[in-house]
Structure formats: structure tokens, C-alpha cells
Scaffold this motif. Structure first.
Motif, PDB file in Angstrom:
ATOM      1  N   GLY A  33      -4.874   5.008  -5.760  1.00 49.09           N
ATOM      2  CA  GLY A  33      -4.805   4.738  -7.194  1.00 49.09           C
ATOM      3  C   GLY A  33      -3.806   5.577  -7.957  1.00 49.09           C
ATOM      4  N   GLN A  34      -2.812   6.111  -7.259  1.00 49.61           N
ATOM      5  CA  GLN A  34      -1.908   7.031  -7.942  1.00 49.61           C
ATOM      6  C   GLN A  34      -0.487   6.523  -8.107  1.00 49.61           C
ATOM      7  N   CYS A  35      -0.087   5.495  -7.346  1.00 49.21           N
ATOM      8  CA  CYS A  35       1.338   5.124  -7.360  1.00 49.21           C
ATOM      9  C   CYS A  35       1.623   3.775  -8.009  1.00 49.21           C
ATOM     10  N   GLY A  36       0.662   2.906  -8.090  1.00 48.70           N
ATOM     11  CA  GLY A  36       0.874   1.601  -8.703  1.00 48.70           C
ATOM     12  C   GLY A  36       1.517   0.569  -7.799  1.00 48.70           C
ATOM     13  N   CYS A  85       0.374  -1.099  -5.495  1.00 53.66           N
ATOM     14  CA  CYS A  85      -0.551  -2.178  -5.140  1.00 53.66           C
ATOM     15  C   CYS A  85      -0.975  -3.021  -6.337  1.00 53.66           C
ATOM     16  N   LYS A 134       0.858  -1.194   0.000  1.00 55.54           N
ATOM     17  CA  LYS A 134       0.000   0.000   0.000  1.00 55.54           C
ATOM     18  C   LYS A 134       0.888   1.236   0.000  1.00 55.54           C
ATOM     19  N   GLY A 135       0.906   1.936  -1.121  1.00 55.50           N
ATOM     20  CA  GLY A 135       1.664   3.175  -1.197  1.00 55.50           C
ATOM     21  C   GLY A 135       0.763   4.343  -0.894  1.00 55.50           C
ATOM     22  N   CYS A 136       0.025   4.789  -1.904  1.00 55.04           N
ATOM     23  CA  CYS A 136      -0.816   5.967  -1.741  1.00 55.04           C
ATOM     24  C   CYS A 136      -2.227   5.626  -1.256  1.00 55.04           C
ATOM     25  N   ASP A 137      -2.699   4.402  -1.575  1.00 54.64           N
ATOM     26  CA  ASP A 137      -4.072   3.985  -1.268  1.00 54.64           C
ATOM     27  C   ASP A 137      -5.100   4.836  -2.021  1.00 54.64           C
ATOM     28  N   ASN A 145      -5.204  -1.844  -9.944  1.00 55.62           N
ATOM     29  CA  ASN A 145      -4.773  -1.248  -8.682  1.00 55.62           C
ATOM     30  C   ASN A 145      -5.645  -1.840  -7.585  1.00 55.62           C
ATOM     31  N   CYS A 164      -5.846  -1.282  -4.573  1.00 55.30           N
ATOM     32  CA  CYS A 164      -6.391  -0.340  -3.580  1.00 55.30           C
ATOM     33  C   CYS A 164      -7.700   0.271  -4.056  1.00 55.30           C
TER      34      CYS A 164
HETATM   35  S1  FES Z   1      -1.521   2.011  -3.269  1.00 50.08           S
HETATM   36 FE1  FES Z   1      -0.993   3.537  -4.736  1.00 50.08          FE
HETATM   37  S2  FES Z   1      -2.140   2.960  -6.479  1.00 50.08           S
HETATM   38 FE2  FES Z   1      -2.790   1.589  -4.952  1.00 50.08          FE
END
Ligand code: FES
Ligand code: FES
Length: 194
Positions: A51-54, A56, A46-49, A66, A68
Motif C-alpha cells: 500500500g505504499q507505491c500506488g 497496483c 505489484k510494486g511494494c505489495d 490500492n 494490494c
Molecule cells: S503494490 Fe504498492 S501500493 Fe499496492
């Protein structure tokens, strides 16, 4: 369809890395949280949670998603492949324990931190599958004709197709080389887990 639900929870079947899991989930639970917290599959990060970082990224029925942004109830009865299952996907280099994309990431030092690498590798496997299905990207010259398979990818195509996976670090160059090498080897596309 295996879904049965109440106003707050649902019984779903998630097929993850070829293994069937029957789980009761809160109707608001994402695939990401279900993988990590209920199934103990913590490779997906889980990076950004948002949908912005990929970070997940997983494969759902062979396509990138994604996790998340995907509710577990929407993944009922679908095939999910996480980083823990990538090495078991059908691949040409049967002599290796790793998927060709993983081998190529090692070779070209495309590895990023533990948060980013799983999503990058899942995304790369998914991108190669999309190219093998002929799907164009915005930089494909003839979008109507599509692209003639993963082997037809060039660096611009790889950069565009991997652009949903972000970090602030410097491994992108190695990742492009790694994906191109994996694209040149046959049968690297994603598919059903063995
Ligand atoms: S946690 Fe960043 S896109 Fe899903
Ligand atoms: S490699 Fe993970 S934040 Fe850059």
C-alpha cells in the motif's frame, strides 16, 4: 450479494472492465493477485505489495483503490476498472482509441516504467473523477466548499492528489502537465465502463 464462503475460500463475482467473472478465491487473496493470477489481467502491477507505491491502483466503483490492500472477498459484486479497461471508459475524445488521460501522458511524456505507468494512469483517472465530484484535497483552499470540478485543478492539486503514486524516476513533471491537460477536457472522469 453473491458471496458464499467456507473457512478458507469464497465464491465471488468480480466485474472487471465490464466483464463478469465468477471466481473461487482464497479468503486471503487480494484483488491484485486475483486479477493477475486468476483472471490473467497482468496490467495491474505489484510494486511494494504494502500500500505504499500506488503501482497496483485500480478503480473500484469509480474510485481509486490500492488493489494490494483490497481483499477479493471485499470486492464481490463491485465494478473494477484496470489499466486494460481505461480506454473503454466514457470519454470525450471518441475519435481516439485511448482515454484522454492516456493521450495526455503520451503527449507530455508522462510515461514511466511498465511497473509504474498503469497505476499512475488509473490514479489520474480516479483523481479527475474525485475532483469532478467536488472532493477537496489537503491543499484545496476551501475544504468545506470542495473543488469545482477537474477543470479547477492546478499543479499543486494534481501533485497532492497523485502523491500516492511513487517511483524514483523523473517523469513527475510530465505527469502533472498531462493530468492538467486531461482535466481541462470535458468528460475525462471515470465512470461505468461502456
Ligand atoms: S503494490 Fe504498492 S501500493 Fe499496492
Ligand atoms: S518509473 Fe517505475 S520505478 Fe520509476
Amino acid at each position: 450479494m453473491s458471496l458464499s464462503h467456507s473457512s478458507s475460500s469464497s465464491d465471488v463475482v468480480l466485474r472487471v472492465n465490464g466483464k463478469r467473472h465468477e471466481v473461487t478465491v482464497d479468503n486471503r487473496s487480494t484483488v491484485l493477485d486475483t486479477l493477475r493470477e486468476q483472471l490473467g489481467l497482468t496490467g495491474t502491477k505489484k510494486g511494494c505489495d504494502h500500500g505504499q507505491c500506488g503501482a497496483c491502483t485500480v478503480l473500484v466503483d469509480g474510485e481509486r483503490a490500492n488493489s494490494c490492500l483490497l481483499l477479493a472477498v471485499a470486492a464481490d459484486d463491485r465494478d473494477i476498472v484496470t489499466i486494460e479497461g481505461v480506454a473503454d471508459l466514457p470519454a470525450a475524445q471518441a475519435e481516439s482509441d485511448l482515454h484522454p488521460v492516456q493521450e495526455a501522458f503520451l503527449k507530455y511524456d508522462g510515461l514511466q516504467c511498465g511497473y509504474c505507468t498503469p497505476g499512475q494512469i488509473c490514479s489520474a483517472v480516479g483523481a479527475l473523477g474525485e475532483a469532478d465530484r467536488g472532493w477537496p484535497s489537503v491543499v484545496t483552499q476551501d475544504t468545506a466548499a470542495g473543488i469545482g470540478g477537474a477543470a479547477a485543478l492546478d499543479a499543486a492539486e494534481v501533485r497532492e492528489r497523485m502523491s500516492g503514486n511513487l517511483c524514483r524516476c523523473g517523469a513527475y513533471g510530465g505527469i502533472v502537465e498531462a493530468v492538467l491537460e486531461a482535466a481541462a477536457s470535458p468528460a475525462t472522469a471515470n465512470g461505468e465502463a461502456r
